[in-house]
Design a protein around this motif. Sequence first.
Motif, PDB file in Angstrom:
ATOM      1  N   GLN A 192      43.613  15.161  46.642  1.00 45.04           N
ATOM      2  CA  GLN A 192      44.020  15.013  45.510  1.00 45.04           C
ATOM      3  C   GLN A 192      43.430  15.930  44.465  1.00 45.04           C
ATOM      4  O   GLN A 192      44.200  16.396  43.582  1.00 45.04           O
ATOM      5  CB  GLN A 192      43.612  13.388  44.772  1.00 45.04           C
ATOM      6  N   LEU A 193      42.330  16.516  44.652  1.00 44.88           N
ATOM      7  CA  LEU A 193      41.731  17.468  43.944  1.00 44.88           C
ATOM      8  C   LEU A 193      42.508  18.935  44.078  1.00 44.88           C
ATOM      9  O   LEU A 193      42.814  19.573  42.992  1.00 44.88           O
ATOM     10  CB  LEU A 193      40.263  17.684  44.096  1.00 44.88           C
ATOM     11  N   PHE A 194      42.824  19.086  45.361  1.00 43.99           N
ATOM     12  CA  PHE A 194      43.618  20.258  45.738  1.00 43.99           C
ATOM     13  C   PHE A 194      44.988  20.253  44.897  1.00 43.99           C
ATOM     14  O   PHE A 194      45.251  20.998  44.253  1.00 43.99           O
ATOM     15  CB  PHE A 194      43.734  20.208  47.189  1.00 43.99           C
ATOM     16  N   GLU A 195      45.577  19.090  45.022  1.00 36.26           N
ATOM     17  CA  GLU A 195      46.965  18.982  44.302  1.00 36.26           C
ATOM     18  C   GLU A 195      46.783  19.229  42.931  1.00 36.26           C
ATOM     19  O   GLU A 195      47.742  19.726  42.023  1.00 36.26           O
ATOM     20  CB  GLU A 195      47.412  17.506  44.657  1.00 36.26           C
ATOM     21  N   THR A 196      45.800  18.505  42.154  1.00 37.04           N
ATOM     22  CA  THR A 196      45.615  18.682  40.862  1.00 37.04           C
ATOM     23  C   THR A 196      45.422  20.316  40.526  1.00 37.04           C
ATOM     24  O   THR A 196      45.926  20.732  39.452  1.00 37.04           O
ATOM     25  CB  THR A 196      44.341  17.769  40.434  1.00 37.04           C
TER      26      THR A 196
ATOM     27  N   THR B  90      37.297  24.240  52.577  1.00 39.73           N
ATOM     28  CA  THR B  90      38.792  24.795  52.861  1.00 39.73           C
ATOM     29  C   THR B  90      39.394  25.660  51.930  1.00 39.73           C
ATOM     30  O   THR B  90      39.318  25.522  50.723  1.00 39.73           O
ATOM     31  CB  THR B  90      39.449  23.252  52.486  1.00 39.73           C
ATOM     32  N   LYS B  91      40.163  26.555  52.248  1.00 37.13           N
ATOM     33  CA  LYS B  91      40.697  27.610  51.423  1.00 37.13           C
ATOM     34  C   LYS B  91      42.236  27.639  51.681  1.00 37.13           C
ATOM     35  O   LYS B  91      42.826  27.448  53.023  1.00 37.13           O
ATOM     36  CB  LYS B  91      40.283  28.943  51.979  1.00 37.13           C
ATOM     37  N   ARG B  92      43.082  27.626  50.720  1.00 39.15           N
ATOM     38  CA  ARG B  92      44.452  27.351  50.722  1.00 39.15           C
ATOM     39  C   ARG B  92      45.068  28.352  49.719  1.00 39.15           C
ATOM     40  O   ARG B  92      44.495  28.475  48.438  1.00 39.15           O
ATOM     41  CB  ARG B  92      44.986  26.055  50.215  1.00 39.15           C
TER      42      ARG B  92
END
Length: 99
Positions: free
Chosen positions: A56-60, A90-92
């Motif tokens: 959820q944090l990544f999407e935000t 995690t790196k994206r």
Amino acid sequence: SSGINAEWPLRPGFIASTDLIGCPMVTNDFVVAGTCLEQLYGMCETLYKPEMEPDQLFETISQCLLNAQDRDAYSGWGGVVYIIEANKITKRELKARMD
């Protein structure tokens, strides 16, 4: 130091940023920087909630970055998001408009 070490799960992290003349900004939720600073603040203040799960944090973060970049002529081409957890990082990479 990012505040992450062997004792990190037992202690809270520390986040901060500085402006061009070195004035610190210390906070408990988020910091932003870059050419689309105002747009990032607006998006983050709207979408950020404490205690989000990593996905959820990544999407935000992704939505904040991409939407803020769309509003700034100097910004673009994407970004890199790092999610730091107690046991992994995690790196994206995000791809954005390139026009």
